[in-house]
Design an enzyme around this catalytic site. Structure first.
Site, short mmCIF file in Angstrom:
data_model
loop_
_atom_site.label_atom_id
_atom_site.label_comp_id
_atom_site.label_asym_id
_atom_site.label_seq_id
_atom_site.Cartn_x
_atom_site.Cartn_y
_atom_site.Cartn_z
N TYR A 120 39.81 34.99 33.80
CA TYR A 120 40.53 36.26 33.82
C TYR A 120 41.64 36.17 34.85
O TYR A 120 41.40 35.86 36.02
CB TYR A 120 39.58 37.41 34.16
N ASP A 135 44.69 30.06 40.16
CA ASP A 135 44.44 31.48 40.40
C ASP A 135 43.31 31.58 41.42
O ASP A 135 42.14 31.46 41.09
CB ASP A 135 44.05 32.17 39.08
N LYS A 156 43.00 40.19 46.77
CA LYS A 156 41.72 40.57 47.37
C LYS A 156 41.68 40.36 48.88
O LYS A 156 42.13 41.23 49.64
CB LYS A 156 40.59 39.85 46.64
#
Length: 420
Positions: A142, A235, A263
């Site tokens: 994702y 990623d 994050k």
């Protein structure tokens, strides 16, 4: 204050599903969400005052625990001087310097406001730099909700049949392969090598549960990109500063061309970042022709919180947290197996996933074999005993430097009380 049930009923009249991100609706675990009122350290409290040991940690960012004093002080100091300027500020430089020092492959970078912004901008840059159109991504990885990435995506997108609203003319440029299947990627390059702009990959997958790269997989991706002139994008929105102080690329010893972060680098505030080789990044406007912009990008509050977080993390003992997390994960797995449940553990650093299957999990097919009903039963009973786990079985369980041995023992005792 209204209770969670009342708040959820009201929220459903104002927001689709009553939430601003799909998994929060808790439908995967056949429940309704608890509305959180506050958080501190390794714990959160809902509006009814119930206390939970938190293993979601805002889906990963709170590696120092909630409300870390150093981070909060930095954010308070920044917000007192203004929350957003729409102009450059010193905090952008300080955070960028710290990131570049810890992740040397990121010679230059651009701050944005979310992981999705980071990945979609990195893809645009890869296409602009190479002059090519296609991207290789992995089923179950994702990379945010940009159209190009919603082909066979992980995380909450895995619960949605197809990708309504995403035009086939966009996703036709996305070439899919199963994670850890280097042969499939080699075939894509053999057939489309002159039009593949990049491979984007979670160096350790975290959105179909935790799935680790098999030996040679990441090395093979690096070699293919080098051979065909494509860019390798890591990623690291989840793995960055969690798998090591230098991210997964330090841990695995692979240098990508571009990296995306989010994050942890915001210390709990909305943030994203993409960066890499100076030669590539200088193709971004205003130096080059690839455009990307954002009003709140590099806002001083997120920059200050992120900088304080990274400075604090350099003083933390990653090895000790990994050892404690490993012990917790292995004991949890043993408890489930003693109850007659098939359980496969995948763990690294301060993250793990226990799959309710006896099959090895090396890609999305293995992750999908985990029994969703069993996880829902487990989640409901752990939640009732004050243990907050991710409301879906294909997400990571995260620990933090704030979790105590008492937290872990209470978690294990709760697991011992679960009945299947």
């Amino acid at each position: 204050m209204m209770d969670s049930k009342t708040l959820y009923a009201k929220a459903q009249t104002l927001m689709p599903g009553g939430v601003n991100s799909p998994l929060r609706a808790c439908r995967y675990v056949k429940s309704e969400p608890a509305f959180i009122a506050r958080a501190e350290g390794s714990h959160v409290w809902d509006v009814e005052g119930r206390e939970y040991i938190d293993y979601v940690l805002s889906w990963g960012p709170q590696i120092l625990g909630h409300c870390d004093k150093t981070v909060n002080d930095a954010a308070h100091k920044a917000v007192d001087l203004g929350s957003s300027y729409g102009a450059p500020c010193e905090g952008e430089i300080l955070l960028a310097e710290e990131i570049s020092k810890l992740i040397p492959s990121m010679e230059m970078m651009r701050m944005v406001s979310s992981g999705t912004e980071a990945t979609m901008s990195a893809l645009r840059l890869a296409r602009g730099y190479t002059g090519r159109s296609k991207v290789v991504k992995f089923i179950g990885n994702y990379h945010g909700h940009a159209d190009s990435f919603l082909a066979a995506a992980g995380s909450a997108a895995a619960t949605v049949p197809g990708t309504p609203g995403v035009h086939e003319d966009i996703v036709k440029h996305t070439l899919l392969a199963h994670y850890n299947d280097l042969e499939a990627v080699e075939k894509h390059f053999a057939e489309n090598g002159d039009d593949i702009a990049c491979i984007i990959v979670e160096p350790a997958a975290g959105n179909m549960g935790l799935v680790l790269p098999e030996p040679g997989f990441l090395e093979g991706l690096r070699a293919l990109c080098t051979k065909y002139g494509a860019l390798l994008i890591f990623d690291e929105v989840i793995t960055g500063f969690r798998f090591s102080i230098g991210g997964a690329q330090q841990r695995f010893g692979i240098k990508p061309d571009l990296t995306t972060l989010g994050k942890i680098i915001g210390g709990g505030f909305p943030v994203g970042c993409y960066g890499g080789k100076r030669e590539i990044m200088n193709h971004m406007a205003p130096c080059g022709g690839v455009f990307q912009a954002g009003t709140l990008s590099g806002n001083p509050v997120a920059m200050a919180a992120g900088h304080a977080t990274l400075k604090r993390l350099q003083e933390c003992d990653y090895d000790a947290l990994e050892q404690r997390t490993t012990k917790l994960a292995e004991e949890l797995t043993a408890i489930l197996r003693e109850k007659g449940q098939p359980a496969t553990l995948v763990r690294m650093a301060s993250a793990f996933t226990i799959y309710f299957t006896d099959q090895p999990v090396v890609d999305q097919r293995g992750s999908a074999a985990s029994n969703a009903d069993t996880y829902a039963t487990f989640w409901q009973q752990m939640q009732a005993q004050g243990v907050n786990l991710a409301p879906a079985g294909f997400e990571c369980t995260f620990t933090s430097f704030a979790h105590t041995d008492e937290d872990f023992e209470k978690t294990l005792e709760a697991a011992r009380n679960v009945k299947f």
